[in-house]
Design a protein around this motif. Structure first.
Motif, PDB file in Angstrom:
ATOM      1  N   ASN B  23       5.718   7.281   7.154  1.00 43.59           N
ATOM      2  CA  ASN B  23       4.826   6.053   7.187  1.00 43.59           C
ATOM      3  C   ASN B  23       3.539   6.411   7.621  1.00 43.59           C
ATOM      4  OD1 ASN B  23       3.655   3.636   7.446  1.00 43.59           O
ATOM      5  ND2 ASN B  23       5.196   2.631   8.587  1.00 43.59           N
ATOM      6  N   TRP B  43       1.963  -1.090  13.033  1.00 40.20           N
ATOM      7  CA  TRP B  43       3.046  -0.604  12.858  1.00 40.20           C
ATOM      8  C   TRP B  43       3.055   0.650  13.899  1.00 40.20           C
ATOM      9  CZ3 TRP B  43       0.218  -1.715   8.128  1.00 40.20           C
ATOM     10  CH2 TRP B  43       0.870  -2.938   7.552  1.00 40.20           C
ATOM     11  N   HIS B 164       5.655  -6.360   5.670  1.00 36.70           N
ATOM     12  CA  HIS B 164       6.627  -5.560   6.478  1.00 36.70           C
ATOM     13  C   HIS B 164       7.218  -4.316   5.658  1.00 36.70           C
ATOM     14  CE1 HIS B 164       6.412  -7.343  10.349  1.00 36.70           C
ATOM     15  NE2 HIS B 164       6.835  -8.472   9.766  1.00 36.70           N
TER      16      HIS B 164
END
Lengths: 141, 170
Positions: B23, B43, B164
């Motif tokens: 990520n 995040w 998300h």
């Protein structure tokens, strides 16, 4: 032709101590260059506050539509930043060269007062030479 | 920048260059014209310097000033306004990203004044297409939602699920 447009040096309090213009369309007048330098100093500091992780030392590169701005901050807080055309390579190396010239011709000058505007002839001469060399090297590639 | 090119939502977001498999993004902010934070998602954010209200205000203020700075420092434009004059969206030169040693901030402003900010790892490439994709999501799920009042924080559930899953896609 990728080339640098202007160079600014600001002291640790955010005051402009050196400004040289290398061919942008309109040269900024003194007051505006002072304001822009102080604004950059503040933005640099605020960007450290907004970092999601620790250890942020401020903005190193700002990319806009018509120019890039590369910034180098020395350990003492003096900031060197250069406005150039988008995609110009090796600006970080050039900023380090300018920093070296600053230490050699400005800081080692016994008549130079710290944090004051730079009025050292040798610095100007050597800076022009360094910029020229960089420009020639860029065109030669 | 073409905003109104295609009306269909593309099936998957464009892959930006220089991304790894993990990520890449830390936070996303969406602001409207008046500085109201419509969306904030984080995040990975180990460090919180300020509380959320101050953080949003600081972020908006930073962007406002950076836009003003970029318009003033533009080397190609001969006639510039004074520093500090609020710029209309699209007027004058605007920046699209800045990079520090710990993060990269990608910015996009739409003609209606909606600002999209994505904070990612410093090695990320050009995310303008990704931001345009997010803008299309916004148009699809928020602007076209008849129950959404413009200027209020986004609470649409399907939009949130999209956001998300989004960072895992790149």
């Amino acid at each position: 032709m990728a080339a640098i447009c202007s160079l600014y040096i600001i002291n640790k309090s955010g005051g402009l101590i050196f400004y040289k213009d290398y061919g942008s369309m309109v040269r900024m007048d003194t007051n505006d260059s002072l304001r822009v330098a102080s604004l950059w100093h503040s933005m640099h500091a605020i960007s450290q506050q907004l970092s999601p992780t620790t250890g942020c030392t401020g903005i190193e590169l700002l990319e806009a539509d018509t120019f890039d701005l590369h910034c180098f901050q020395s350990l003492t807080g003096t900031k060197f930043f250069v406005v150039c055309e988008p995609g110009t390579q090796n600006m970080e190396a050039l900023l380090k060269v300018v920093y070296e010239l600053y230490t050699d011709y400005v800081l080692k000058n016994p008549f130079y007062e710290m944090e004051m505007p730079i009025r050292c002839e040798l610095f100007d001469i050597n800076l022009t030479q360094a910029i020229q060399k960089d420009r020639v090297a860029l065109l030669g590639r | 920048m073409q905003f109104f090119g295609g009306s269909e939502l593309s099936p998957s977001p464009p892959t930006p260059t220089g991304t790894g498999t993990e990520n890449n993004s830390h936070m996303i902010y969406i602001f409207n014209r008046n500085g109201v934070c419509l969306l904030y998602r984080e995040w990975i954010r180990p460090l919180h310097t300020l509380n959320f209200q101050q953080d949003h205000k600081l972020m908006f203020g930073l962007l406002f000033s950076l836009k003003s700075l970029a318009a003033k420092m533009d080397p190609t434009c001969a006639d510039k306004g004074n520093l500090g004059v609020p710029q209309l969206p699209g007027q004058g030169c605007s920046f699209h990203s800045f990079r520090t040693n710990t993060y990269k901030l990608n910015f996009m402003e739409t003609p209606s004044g909606i600002k999209f900010i994505l904070v990612t790892n410093p090695g990320t490439g050009d995310l303008r297409e990704t931001l345009k994709y997010i803008y299309n999501l916004y148009v699809e799920y928020v602007a076209n939602n008849p129950l959404y009042t413009p200027g209020t924080p986004i609470r649409n559930r399907s939009n949130n699920t999209r956001h998300h899953t989004f960072p895992s896609l790149f």
